[in-house]
Design a protein around this motif. Structure first.
Motif, PDB file in Angstrom:
ATOM      1  N   LYS A 185       0.658  -1.368  -0.060  1.00 49.82           N
ATOM      2  CA  LYS A 185       0.416   0.117   0.625  1.00 49.82           C
ATOM      3  C   LYS A 185       1.071   1.760   0.193  1.00 49.82           C
ATOM      4  O   LYS A 185       0.177   2.172  -0.520  1.00 49.82           O
ATOM      5  CB  LYS A 185      -1.161   0.421   0.577  1.00 49.82           C
ATOM      6  N   LEU A 186       1.838   0.943   0.639  1.00 47.96           N
ATOM      7  CA  LEU A 186       2.648   2.628   0.781  1.00 47.96           C
ATOM      8  C   LEU A 186       3.421   2.630  -0.359  1.00 47.96           C
ATOM      9  O   LEU A 186       3.524   4.122  -0.599  1.00 47.96           O
ATOM     10  CB  LEU A 186       3.457   2.714   1.596  1.00 47.96           C
ATOM     11  N   ASN A 218       2.314   1.496  -3.441  1.00 52.52           N
ATOM     12  CA  ASN A 218       1.289   2.061  -4.396  1.00 52.52           C
ATOM     13  C   ASN A 218       0.904   3.865  -4.412  1.00 52.52           C
ATOM     14  O   ASN A 218       0.730   4.106  -4.907  1.00 52.52           O
ATOM     15  CB  ASN A 218      -0.214   1.813  -4.934  1.00 52.52           C
ATOM     16  N   LYS A 219       0.641   4.435  -2.755  1.00 51.30           N
ATOM     17  CA  LYS A 219       0.371   5.448  -2.048  1.00 51.30           C
ATOM     18  C   LYS A 219       2.122   6.328  -2.857  1.00 51.30           C
ATOM     19  O   LYS A 219       1.596   7.815  -4.015  1.00 51.30           O
ATOM     20  CB  LYS A 219       0.948   5.792  -1.267  1.00 51.30           C
ATOM     21  N   VAL A 220       3.261   6.023  -3.237  1.00 49.39           N
ATOM     22  CA  VAL A 220       4.150   6.997  -3.815  1.00 49.39           C
ATOM     23  C   VAL A 220       4.180   6.478  -5.254  1.00 49.39           C
ATOM     24  O   VAL A 220       5.019   6.967  -5.453  1.00 49.39           O
ATOM     25  CB  VAL A 220       5.926   6.556  -3.320  1.00 49.39           C
ATOM     26  N   GLY A 221       3.578   6.222  -5.492  1.00 49.38           N
ATOM     27  CA  GLY A 221       2.860   5.246  -7.034  1.00 49.38           C
ATOM     28  C   GLY A 221       4.396   5.101  -7.630  1.00 49.38           C
ATOM     29  O   GLY A 221       5.097   4.988  -8.477  1.00 49.38           O
ATOM     30  N   PHE A 222       4.520   3.546  -7.197  1.00 53.88           N
ATOM     31  CA  PHE A 222       5.993   2.820  -7.128  1.00 53.88           C
ATOM     32  C   PHE A 222       5.254   1.974  -8.696  1.00 53.88           C
ATOM     33  O   PHE A 222       4.245   1.698  -8.770  1.00 53.88           O
ATOM     34  CB  PHE A 222       6.258   1.646  -6.512  1.00 53.88           C
ATOM     35  N   GLU A 223       5.734   1.415  -9.904  1.00 53.29           N
ATOM     36  CA  GLU A 223       6.127   1.341 -10.829  1.00 53.29           C
ATOM     37  C   GLU A 223       6.314  -0.187 -11.065  1.00 53.29           C
ATOM     38  O   GLU A 223       7.319  -0.559 -10.237  1.00 53.29           O
ATOM     39  CB  GLU A 223       6.515   2.150 -12.047  1.00 53.29           C
TER      40      GLU A 223
END
Length: 89
Positions: free
Chosen positions: A5-6, A8-13
């Motif tokens: 979730k963390l 995803n929150k920072v836009g991890f590709e």
């Protein structure tokens, strides 16, 4: 789950390899257009048949999205990039 979730929150590709592949084919398409003056790459293009199939696949993915298939593997950003260069869907 928390770490995912963390990220995803920072836009991890998550699909870097796939993105690099798409970017490479996009660059090839831009080069093709500069040389030929249009984005209509034949599926059986001599010297680079992969580009022709990639172009066909982009059209197919776009058509699937237009028909409501949200699981299609093309992003809005990719669609915008293709539109920007005058891609013919």
């Amino acid at each position: 789950k928390r770490q995912i979730k963390l990220l995803n929150k920072v836009g991890f590709e998550w699909q870097i390899k796939e993105r690099l592949h798409w970017d490479h084919r996009y660059d090839e398409l831009v080069s093709y257009m500069e040389k030929n003056g249009h984005p209509r790459v034949p599926v059986s293009i001599s010297g680079n048949p992969i580009l022709g199939r990639w172009v066909r696949d982009q059209r197919s993915k776009y058509e699937n999205i237009q028909n409501g298939n949200k699981l299609c593997n093309i992003t809005n950003e990719q669609i915008q990039l293709l539109n920007k260069i005058g891609f013919e869907w």
